[in-house]
Design an enzyme around this catalytic site. Structure first.
Site, short mmCIF file in Angstrom:
data_model
loop_
_atom_site.label_atom_id
_atom_site.label_comp_id
_atom_site.label_asym_id
_atom_site.label_seq_id
_atom_site.Cartn_x
_atom_site.Cartn_y
_atom_site.Cartn_z
N GLY A 69 0.82 -1.22 0.00
CA GLY A 69 0.00 0.00 0.00
C GLY A 69 0.84 1.26 0.00
O GLY A 69 1.94 1.28 -0.55
N GLU A 71 -0.24 3.98 -1.43
CA GLU A 71 -0.47 4.64 -2.72
C GLU A 71 -1.49 5.75 -2.63
O GLU A 71 -1.84 6.37 -3.62
CB GLU A 71 -0.96 3.60 -3.74
CG GLU A 71 0.08 2.54 -4.00
CD GLU A 71 -0.45 1.41 -4.86
OE1 GLU A 71 -1.53 0.89 -4.55
OE2 GLU A 71 0.22 1.06 -5.82
N THR A 100 4.76 -0.80 -4.96
CA THR A 100 4.80 0.62 -5.33
C THR A 100 5.68 1.41 -4.38
O THR A 100 6.45 2.26 -4.78
CB THR A 100 3.39 1.24 -5.25
OG1 THR A 100 2.46 0.36 -5.82
CG2 THR A 100 3.35 2.59 -5.94
N HIS A 196 5.77 -7.33 -12.02
CA HIS A 196 4.39 -6.85 -11.85
C HIS A 196 3.93 -6.31 -13.20
O HIS A 196 4.59 -5.46 -13.79
CB HIS A 196 4.36 -5.74 -10.79
CG HIS A 196 3.17 -4.84 -10.87
ND1 HIS A 196 2.10 -4.94 -10.00
CD2 HIS A 196 2.87 -3.81 -11.71
CE1 HIS A 196 1.20 -4.01 -10.32
NE2 HIS A 196 1.64 -3.32 -11.35
N HIS A 225 0.22 -11.20 -12.04
CA HIS A 225 -1.06 -10.49 -12.29
C HIS A 225 -1.53 -10.73 -13.73
O HIS A 225 -2.18 -9.87 -14.32
CB HIS A 225 -0.94 -8.98 -12.05
CG HIS A 225 -0.30 -8.57 -10.76
ND1 HIS A 225 -0.52 -9.22 -9.58
CD2 HIS A 225 0.55 -7.54 -10.47
CE1 HIS A 225 0.18 -8.62 -8.62
NE2 HIS A 225 0.84 -7.61 -9.13
N ASP A 284 -0.93 -12.17 -3.38
CA ASP A 284 -0.77 -10.71 -3.21
C ASP A 284 -1.19 -10.31 -1.79
O ASP A 284 -1.65 -9.19 -1.56
CB ASP A 284 -1.57 -9.92 -4.26
CG ASP A 284 -0.87 -8.63 -4.68
OD1 ASP A 284 0.14 -8.26 -4.03
OD2 ASP A 284 -1.33 -7.98 -5.62
ZN ZN Z 1 1.89 -6.16 -8.15
#
Ligand code: ZN
Length: 389
Positions: A69, A71, A100, A196, A225, A284
């Protein structure tokens, strides 16, 4: 030290039938048909599975163990995933990573959390780097990190075709992939780059170019993904036919979304003609699952959970897939990709990581390295700061 598991309907993942297992320390010492008559003065814990299904523990090759997280402001940082969230879901081996936010979180924190999970009994590894290029590292290069830091086995999750990526060039990802590959050769570790994939139209173009223009083996390029867009999934099946291992994410998919649920994706993959041993499914877990509008603003956030693996398995069985056809994507395929030779299968000599399933396909008991973390629906081992039951 010794545990005898009797009348277990074993899927190794192959259907082995009714077997008895002797666990000695952290290993499966023996599996066979006979009921062992062990000396009475030997201290043995005996468990009668009464014909219940016993399967290998899940290998979750993509989890944000530190919490992901971040983000949507600092308050959107997800807390670390507690031990029980993995073990109660049947995950016996996890690979942690950064996403991220590889700025306020770094490889130091990730390696520490990975070691903490190990100390609490989970098999835990991690990747160096994160979404961005140059990758965040512990010792200045991904090659040094993989060669010299025990839990680090590869690089990831390096973002492609995503507005949050570094927009890496082909040359940049090739340099990182070659370092990972060579470090894997030096150490016997996985030596992969776990990519990713975002929603961008460029999809897997850079990975195709890497395969077309270099000698780096396809197994080094490991996209995840792949089920987030239907067109991306087709690209992934083609890459798997060229030798890549490709990873489905067990995230929630709404009706009408241009995505496949993990259940749909595995069923389609197995019918695609791509090699059955080149597909894996990960959770995830601990990652934030943001939904963006066209301007890149977050309109909604969820948190990924390791539970999604067992939910996916249950859905696959409800859809008529056999347990032996479903299991490799959760177990031995990841063990092969990650070069964990003692993991992913129930066989004598391998590590004693296994799940006893109840009649509703839920983990009734979970053993990791010969220790019960869950036993007959009760948690036996919890993380140091987890609330009591
Ligand atoms: Zn990812």
């Amino acid at each position: 030290m010794l545990k005898l598991i009797e009348n277990a309907h074993v899927y190794s993942p192959n259907l082995c039938g009714l077997k008895n297992l002797l666990i000695a320390g952290d290993r499966i010492a023996w599996m066979g048909d006979a009921h062992l008559a062990l000396p009475a003065d030997l201290s043995v814990e005996t468990v009668d599975c009464e014909g219940k299904r016993v399967i290998p523990g899940f290998i979750d090759s993509h989890a944000h163990v530190t919490g992901g997280g971040g983000e949507s402001g600092f308050a959107s940082r997800v807390p670390a995933v507690e031990l029980s969230r993995f073990t109660q879901a049947g995950v016996t081996t996890v690979v942690g990573l950064l996403g991220t936010d590889d700025t306020t979180r770094d490889t130091n924190a990730l390696v520490s959390q990975t070691r903490a999970l190990r100390d609490m009994g989970l098999n835990a590894f991690c990747y160096t780097g994160g979404y961005h290029v140059p990758p965040t590292t512990l010792m200045g290069s991904v090659r040094n990190d993989i060669v010299h830091c025990d839990p680090i086995i590869g690089v990831g999750e390096l973002a492609l075709s995503d507005h949050r990526s570094s927009q890496p060039t082909l040359a940049e990802i090739l340099r990182i992939a070659s370092d990972a590959h060579v470090a894997g050769m030096i150490t016997g570790k996985a030596g992969i780059v776990h990519f990713h994939l975002g929603d961008g139209d460029r999809g897997m173009e850079l990975i195709r170019q890497a395969l077309d223009t270099t000698e780096i083996p396809a197994r080094v390029f490991n996209p995840t993904h792949i089920n987030r867009r239907k067109a991306l999934f087709e690209e992934a099946c083609d890459l798997a036919k060229r030798g890549c291992y490709v990873d489905i994410t067990a995230f929630p998919v709404e009706d009408g979304e241009d995505a496949w649920s993990a259940n749909d994706a595995l069923l389609r993959y197995l019918k695609s003609g791509a090699p059955a041993e080149n597909i894996t499914i990960s959770s995830d877990g601990g990652g934030c699952l943001p939904v963006f509008d066209d301007n890149g603003h977050i309109i909604h956030m969820d948190i990924g959970s390791p539970d999604s693996l067992i939910a996916t398995l249950s859905e696959l069985l409800a859809n008529g897939l056999s347990l032996e056809a479903a299991l490799p994507a959760f177990t031995c395929n990841a063990a092969a990709l990650l070069r964990l030779p003692n993991k992913g299968r129930i066989e004598s000599g391998r590590d004693a990581d296994l799940i006893v399933l109840d009649a509703n396909d839920q983990p009734e008991s979970v053993m990791i390295n010969g220790h019960w973390h869950r036993y007959q629906h009760k948690r036996i081992i919890k993380g140091n700061y987890e609330a009591a039951d």
